[in-house]
Design a protein around this motif. Sequence first.
Motif, PDB file in Angstrom:
ATOM      1  N   GLN A  68       0.861  -1.163   0.000  1.00  0.00           N
ATOM      2  CA  GLN A  68       0.000   0.000   0.000  1.00  0.00           C
ATOM      3  C   GLN A  68       0.908   1.226   0.000  1.00  0.00           C
TER       4      GLN A  68
ATOM      5  N   ARG B  87      -1.117  -7.898  -4.368  1.00  0.00           N
ATOM      6  CA  ARG B  87      -2.056  -6.799  -4.399  1.00  0.00           C
ATOM      7  C   ARG B  87      -1.307  -5.475  -4.235  1.00  0.00           C
TER       8      ARG B  87
ATOM      9  N   GLU C 189      -1.917  -1.306  -3.961  1.00  0.00           N
ATOM     10  CA  GLU C 189      -2.792  -0.146  -3.906  1.00  0.00           C
ATOM     11  C   GLU C 189      -1.884   1.062  -3.828  1.00  0.00           C
TER      12      GLU C 189
ATOM     13  N   THR D 121      -3.828  -7.998  -8.251  1.00  0.00           N
ATOM     14  CA  THR D 121      -4.745  -6.870  -8.321  1.00  0.00           C
ATOM     15  C   THR D 121      -3.939  -5.582  -8.248  1.00  0.00           C
TER      16      THR D 121
ATOM     17  N   ASP E  79      -4.424  -1.505  -8.139  1.00  0.00           N
ATOM     18  CA  ASP E  79      -5.303  -0.348  -8.034  1.00  0.00           C
ATOM     19  C   ASP E  79      -4.436   0.882  -7.934  1.00  0.00           C
TER      20      ASP E  79
ATOM     21  N   TRP F  87      -4.266   5.099  -8.054  1.00  0.00           N
ATOM     22  CA  TRP F  87      -4.863   6.429  -8.130  1.00  0.00           C
ATOM     23  C   TRP F  87      -3.748   7.393  -8.462  1.00  0.00           C
TER      24      TRP F  87
ATOM     25  N   SER G  56      -6.292  -8.182 -12.486  1.00  0.00           N
ATOM     26  CA  SER G  56      -7.188  -7.044 -12.574  1.00  0.00           C
ATOM     27  C   SER G  56      -6.371  -5.760 -12.410  1.00  0.00           C
TER      28      SER G  56
ATOM     29  N   GLN H   5      -6.497  -1.576 -12.518  1.00  0.00           N
ATOM     30  CA  GLN H   5      -7.337  -0.393 -12.584  1.00  0.00           C
ATOM     31  C   GLN H   5      -6.481   0.851 -12.365  1.00  0.00           C
TER      32      GLN H   5
ATOM     33  N   ARG I 283      -6.850   4.987 -12.046  1.00  0.00           N
ATOM     34  CA  ARG I 283      -7.766   6.120 -11.910  1.00  0.00           C
ATOM     35  C   ARG I 283      -6.948   7.377 -11.709  1.00  0.00           C
TER      36      ARG I 283
ATOM     37  N   ASP J 181      -8.884  -1.521 -16.701  1.00  0.00           N
ATOM     38  CA  ASP J 181      -9.719  -0.330 -16.661  1.00  0.00           C
ATOM     39  C   ASP J 181      -8.781   0.866 -16.497  1.00  0.00           C
TER      40      ASP J 181
END
Lengths: 211, 209
Positions: free
Chosen positions: A78, A93, A95, A110, A112, A114, A128, A130, A132, A165
Motif C-alpha cells: 500500500q 495486491r 494499492e 490486483t 489499483d 490512483w 485485474s 485499474q 484512476r 480499466d
Amino acid sequence: MKEEQKWPDLKINGVGNATGGRYGAVLIDGVCKVTGDLRANTFKANGKLKVNGHLQADDMRIDGIIDINGGIGGEHLQVNGLFKASGNCELERLEAVGGFSIGGLLNAGTIDIWMQAQGKVKEIGGESIQVRRQATFRNSKLWRWMMPKLVPELHTDTIEGDDIDLENTVAGVVRGNRVTIGPGCTIGRVEYRTELHVHKTAKIGKEEKLG
Amino acid sequence: MDRELISKKDLLELTGISYGQLYRWKRKQLIPEEWFVRKSTFTGQETFFPKDLILARIDKILNMKDDLSLDELAGKFSPLHFEAAVAHHELSERNIVSMVVIERFSTPAQLSGAESYSFEQLLYLHTVDRLLSGGEMSLDEAGVLADTLREHFPKFEGKPCELLFTRKMGVSSFALVSVPADVYYDAGVKLVARLSMTEMAERLSGKLG
C-alpha cells in the motif's frame, strides 16, 4: 509454511542508517537509508526512505517518498506518496496513491492505482488492473506546460491482464479480456477478447478483437 | 542452438489460459524467468517462449493444479532440488542412462546395489550419456566431462547454467557458464555442443517421473 523462527525488529525514529537483512517487523519514521537487501514480515515506512537492494515483505505500507534501488516482492503493498523502484515488482495486491516509477515489470494480481503525479512503468501484467486519476487542477494545460512531472498520467510500454480499466494512461499496447479505456488515454494498440469500452476523449491507434 | 519459439499471444490462444494466469504463474515461479525471451517485432517488443518447454509445463500445471496449491506446485518444478534416489538395477531397467555409462562412471558400491544414485549424480550421468550417444564425444572425453561436472556443477547451487563443449585442433575442453551469458571464441574453435543443464535436469526428472 509458517516461519517459526523469531526475527528481530527494526525501528527507526528520526534520521538513521540501517543494514539490510532479515527482520520481523520494520518500522521507519523519518529519514532513513538501508543498505543491502531487506526482508521482513511487515514493513511500514513514513517519511523518506532509500533502499539499496531488494525489498521483500509480506505486508508493506509506505507513506511518503521511497526510492528502491532494486526490486520489490511480497503479498500486499500500500503506497501513499512517491515511490520509485529500479527493478521488477511482484506482488499479489498493489494499492498506490500518488506517483511512481518502476524500471522493470510490475506483476501483481490486483493493481489499483490512483494517479496524483506522473507514473512510469516499463510493463504491467496482472489479473485485474485499474488506473484512476484524481481530478485536480494539475490536469490543466498550464500545469502540463509548467510542471509536466506533476501531471497525473501513467506512461508504460505494455499492459497485459484479464480486466483492465484505464484512465489518463499513455501506453504502447494494451492486451486483455475485458478492456475499458477511459478519458485521457492515448493507446497505440488495443487487443481484447470479450469486451472493449472506449471513452469518447480517448485516442486509440488500432483496435483488434481476438478469438 | 535455435529452438522453436512461440509468441505469448499464440501461446494463450493455443492453451486457452489468460494473461492473468500466466503472470500469476510467473510470480509463483512456476515458469522460470529465462523462458521469457524478448524479441522486437513489427508491433514492438514481444515476449516469446521456447515452444516445447512451455507447452509441456503448462500442460503439467493445468493437470496438477486441481490437486495441489500453486505453492506446492512451485516446489515440484524447481528441477535442481529434485529429491531422488534411484538404485542401480532401476537405471538400466527403465532405460534412463545407457549401460556403458552406468558401468564406467559408477562407484563399486552403486554397482553392487549397496548405494543408490542421487539426483545430481544421475544428472551427470544423463548429460554424459546424452553427448556420448549423440556421437559427439569420445569415451575419454566423457571421463573429463564427468569430473568437470562433479567438481564444478555444485558451485552453481541450483542456479541455471549451461555446458559448453568445444574443440580446437583436436583438443577438447568443457566449460560451465551461468546463463544468460554470451561467449565468443577465436576462429579455430569449434563449438561441439551447448547444453542447458536446467533443461537436462528437467528431461531427467521427466524420465524419472
